[in-house]
Design a protein around this motif. Structure first.
Motif, PDB file in Angstrom:
ATOM      1  N   GLY A 135       0.786  -1.224   0.000  1.00  0.00           N
ATOM      2  CA  GLY A 135       0.000   0.000   0.000  1.00  0.00           C
ATOM      3  C   GLY A 135       0.820   1.277   0.000  1.00  0.00           C
ATOM      4  O   GLY A 135       0.257   2.372  -0.142  1.00  0.00           O
ATOM      5  N   ASP A 136       2.130   1.165   0.156  1.00  0.00           N
ATOM      6  CA  ASP A 136       2.981   2.349   0.184  1.00  0.00           C
ATOM      7  C   ASP A 136       3.232   2.827  -1.241  1.00  0.00           C
ATOM      8  O   ASP A 136       3.575   2.023  -2.121  1.00  0.00           O
ATOM      9  CB  ASP A 136       4.309   2.014   0.856  1.00  0.00           C
ATOM     10  N   PRO A 137       3.080   4.125  -1.519  1.00  0.00           N
ATOM     11  CA  PRO A 137       3.343   4.615  -2.891  1.00  0.00           C
ATOM     12  C   PRO A 137       4.783   4.448  -3.322  1.00  0.00           C
ATOM     13  O   PRO A 137       5.087   4.477  -4.514  1.00  0.00           O
ATOM     14  CB  PRO A 137       2.953   6.092  -2.813  1.00  0.00           C
ATOM     15  N   CYS A 138       5.687   4.230  -2.377  1.00  0.00           N
ATOM     16  CA  CYS A 138       7.091   4.015  -2.727  1.00  0.00           C
ATOM     17  C   CYS A 138       7.299   2.715  -3.491  1.00  0.00           C
ATOM     18  O   CYS A 138       8.288   2.559  -4.206  1.00  0.00           O
ATOM     19  CB  CYS A 138       7.933   4.017  -1.459  1.00  0.00           C
ATOM     20  N   CYS A 139       6.363   1.757  -3.371  1.00  0.00           N
ATOM     21  CA  CYS A 139       6.518   0.472  -4.058  1.00  0.00           C
ATOM     22  C   CYS A 139       6.387   0.619  -5.568  1.00  0.00           C
ATOM     23  O   CYS A 139       6.742  -0.307  -6.308  1.00  0.00           O
ATOM     24  CB  CYS A 139       5.488  -0.533  -3.541  1.00  0.00           C
ATOM     25  N   LYS A 140       5.889   1.753  -6.043  1.00  0.00           N
ATOM     26  CA  LYS A 140       5.766   1.987  -7.478  1.00  0.00           C
ATOM     27  C   LYS A 140       7.064   2.470  -8.112  1.00  0.00           C
ATOM     28  O   LYS A 140       7.108   2.669  -9.332  1.00  0.00           O
ATOM     29  CB  LYS A 140       4.674   3.028  -7.742  1.00  0.00           C
ATOM     30  N   TYR A 141       8.096   2.674  -7.323  1.00  0.00           N
ATOM     31  CA  TYR A 141       9.340   3.271  -7.824  1.00  0.00           C
ATOM     32  C   TYR A 141      10.508   2.313  -7.631  1.00  0.00           C
ATOM     33  O   TYR A 141      10.522   1.490  -6.710  1.00  0.00           O
ATOM     34  CB  TYR A 141       9.633   4.589  -7.099  1.00  0.00           C
ATOM     35  N   GLN A 142      11.480   2.448  -8.537  1.00  0.00           N
ATOM     36  CA  GLN A 142      12.730   1.727  -8.459  1.00  0.00           C
ATOM     37  C   GLN A 142      13.878   2.727  -8.613  1.00  0.00           C
ATOM     38  O   GLN A 142      13.695   3.820  -9.157  1.00  0.00           O
ATOM     39  CB  GLN A 142      12.826   0.650  -9.544  1.00  0.00           C
ATOM     40  N   VAL A 143      15.042   2.342  -8.139  1.00  0.00           N
ATOM     41  CA  VAL A 143      16.209   3.221  -8.186  1.00  0.00           C
ATOM     42  C   VAL A 143      16.856   3.132  -9.561  1.00  0.00           C
ATOM     43  O   VAL A 143      17.094   2.041 -10.083  1.00  0.00           O
ATOM     44  CB  VAL A 143      17.220   2.845  -7.094  1.00  0.00           C
TER      45      VAL A 143
END
Length: 214
Positions: A135-143
């Protein structure tokens, strides 16, 4: 990441950045793709960490395709959080495949021990991912370790020339389907193994005249 939605006072619903944002901070459009730069603040500010986290949360909620972090501390924290999600995803898939492989190829009764151990680890990893990280919006991003985005942004847009962290938005629906499908298969295989083990114990109990519990 810290949940700071209540402090933004509805700024996520607006196209304007938060009122405390740096004057240099703004949305960039390169090849019709939105980019967002989070400039570092003075280390003497008491609310520096909180302000930067609010700006990062704002960028996550606005779903920018790329986020550039000039603040090294905030970038390292974001990298650690993203790596944690990747670790849970890979653990769920690899342990699940190990459980399915051992259940199919190892002889009895060894396949029960190995498949159960791997299957439980897979279910725990997928469960933690879905409950605490999905549920964290950070999971949609990669480095973006290659920093290809930085080459598309003019150098004058940055206030510092030190190493920066670039987060790129990715579609994670396929990997969520992958580890969820593997977890369901593992759950079915473990359930079938326990059913067979339980059904094999019933004749043994009757042979020794042991009364049935169920």
């Amino acid at each position: 990441m810290a949940n700071v939605e209540d402090s933004l006072q509805g700024s996520f619903l607006s196209d304007k950045p938060p009122i405390y944002a740096s004057p240099f901070q703004r949305r960039l459009t390169i090849r019709s793709k939105p980019y967002y730069i989070i400039h570092d603040l003075e280390s003497t500010r008491e609310d520096r960490k909180y302000t930067l986290e609010c700006q990062l949360e704002y960028a996550f909620q606005r779903r920018f395709s790329a986020i550039v972090l000039e603040c090294v501390d905030l970038g390292v924290e974001a990298i650690r959080w993203i790596r944690m999600g990747n670790f849970l995803h890979k653990s769920g898939v690899l342990f699940g495949l190990g459980a399915l492989t051992t259940a199919a190829f190892l002889p009895s009764p060894y396949h029960i021990y190995f498949s159960c151990a791997s299957g439980v680890c897979s279910l725990i990893s997928v469960g933690l991912y879905n409950l605490s990280w999905n549920g964290d919006p950070c999971c949609k991003y990669q480095v973006d370790y290659q920093a290809m985005v930085l080459s598309k942004i003019p150098s004058k847009e940055f206030t510092k020339k030190n190493k920066m962290v670039v987060l790129v938005r990715r579609n994670d629906i396929y990997r969520r389907r992958l580890h969820n499908s593997v977890a369901l298969l593992v759950l079915g295989v473990l359930g079938f193994q326990f059913y067979r083990l339980f059904s094999e114990q019933i004749p043994l109990l009757n042979h020794f005249n042991v009364p049935k519990v169920f």
